[in-house]
Motif scaffolding. Structure first.
Motif, short mmCIF file in Angstrom:
data_model
loop_
_atom_site.label_atom_id
_atom_site.label_comp_id
_atom_site.label_asym_id
_atom_site.label_seq_id
_atom_site.Cartn_x
_atom_site.Cartn_y
_atom_site.Cartn_z
N ILE A 72 0.87 -1.17 0.00
CA ILE A 72 0.00 0.00 0.00
C ILE A 72 0.91 1.23 0.00
N ARG A 73 0.71 2.13 -0.93
CA ARG A 73 1.46 3.39 -0.96
C ARG A 73 0.49 4.53 -0.65
N PHE A 74 0.93 5.43 0.22
CA PHE A 74 0.03 6.49 0.68
C PHE A 74 0.81 7.71 1.12
N GLN A 75 0.11 8.82 1.25
CA GLN A 75 0.66 10.09 1.72
C GLN A 75 0.00 10.46 3.05
N GLY A 76 0.68 11.33 3.78
CA GLY A 76 0.04 11.95 4.93
C GLY A 76 0.15 11.24 6.26
N LEU A 77 1.13 10.37 6.44
CA LEU A 77 1.31 9.73 7.74
C LEU A 77 2.25 10.60 8.57
N ASP A 78 1.80 10.98 9.73
CA ASP A 78 2.57 11.87 10.60
C ASP A 78 3.42 11.03 11.57
N LEU A 79 4.49 10.45 11.03
CA LEU A 79 5.47 9.71 11.82
C LEU A 79 6.85 10.20 11.42
N ALA A 80 7.82 10.03 12.30
CA ALA A 80 9.19 10.38 11.96
C ALA A 80 9.64 9.52 10.79
N PRO A 81 10.42 10.08 9.86
CA PRO A 81 10.92 9.28 8.74
C PRO A 81 11.73 8.09 9.23
N GLY A 82 11.63 7.00 8.50
CA GLY A 82 12.38 5.80 8.86
C GLY A 82 11.67 4.55 8.44
N VAL A 83 12.08 3.45 9.05
CA VAL A 83 11.52 2.13 8.77
C VAL A 83 10.93 1.59 10.06
N TYR A 84 9.72 1.07 9.96
CA TYR A 84 9.03 0.51 11.11
C TYR A 84 8.67 -0.94 10.78
N SER A 85 8.89 -1.82 11.74
CA SER A 85 8.58 -3.23 11.56
C SER A 85 7.48 -3.63 12.53
N LEU A 86 6.47 -4.33 12.03
CA LEU A 86 5.36 -4.80 12.85
C LEU A 86 5.08 -6.27 12.54
N THR A 87 4.45 -6.91 13.47
CA THR A 87 3.97 -8.27 13.23
C THR A 87 2.46 -8.23 13.38
N ASP A 88 1.76 -8.91 12.51
CA ASP A 88 0.31 -8.89 12.53
C ASP A 88 -0.22 -9.46 13.84
N THR A 89 -1.44 -9.07 14.17
CA THR A 89 -2.12 -9.57 15.35
C THR A 89 -2.51 -11.03 15.13
N ALA A 90 -2.83 -11.73 16.20
CA ALA A 90 -3.20 -13.14 16.09
C ALA A 90 -4.43 -13.34 15.20
N ASP A 91 -5.34 -12.37 15.22
CA ASP A 91 -6.55 -12.48 14.40
C ASP A 91 -6.37 -11.86 13.01
#
Length: 154
Positions: A72-91
């Motif tokens: 997904i490519r998008f504009q307008g996320l108010d986070l510091a520049p960088g790379v973020y890693s997440l793991t999906d929820t159990a559901d």
């Protein structure tokens, strides 16, 4: 957040060469394992791993076998520049939102629904990032206590 593009690998890939985007990119790994590189830094990925990359960061993915992604490519996320890693929820809430966004984008006429799904995705991303920060801080505090347990001055 405003959706720019939603896509899916249409056939399993072994390698995706270095590239960057002028927007934020969320990459959800649906199948496979391997490594994703952001400049000189490399991270392992597996099913259910999600990476969030700010604009203009060069990245690539590779695998000994194959992998399949939603992105997904998008504009307008108010986070510091960088790379973020997440793991999906159990559901698999992240997967479901990403897949719905992809389907709505491909449908073409579902712009209001895509906007609502982007709001839900932003909320879930922020929730996951906050949870990861709490877990990281708790682990650091735990290690600090272990390291200084015998120090009465601590």
């Amino acid at each position: 957040m405003q959706l720019c593009y939603a896509g899916k690998t249409l056939r399993p890939l072994h390698d995706c060469s270095f590239h960057s985007h002028d927007s934020w990119e969320l990459v959800y790994n649906e199948k496979g394992t391997g490594t994703i590189e952001f400049g000189p830094d490399a991270y392992p990925f597996s099913e259910g791993t999600l990476f969030l990359c700010s604009p203009e960061i060069s990245h690539r993915k590779c695998s000994d076998r194959v992998f399949e992604d939603y992105y997904i490519r998008f504009q307008g996320l108010d986070l510091a520049p960088g790379v973020y890693s997440l793991t999906d929820t159990a559901d698999q809430r992240l997967f479901l939102l990403v897949r719905l966004l992809y389907l709505c984008f491909c449908d073409g006429g579902a712009a209001p629904m895509c906007g609502s799904l982007m709001q839900a995705l932003e909320s879930l991303i922020r929730e996951q990032l906050a949870s990861a920060a709490v877990d990281r801080n708790a682990a650091q505090l735990r290690q600090l206590i272990i390291d200084h347990f015998s120090d009465p001055e601590f």
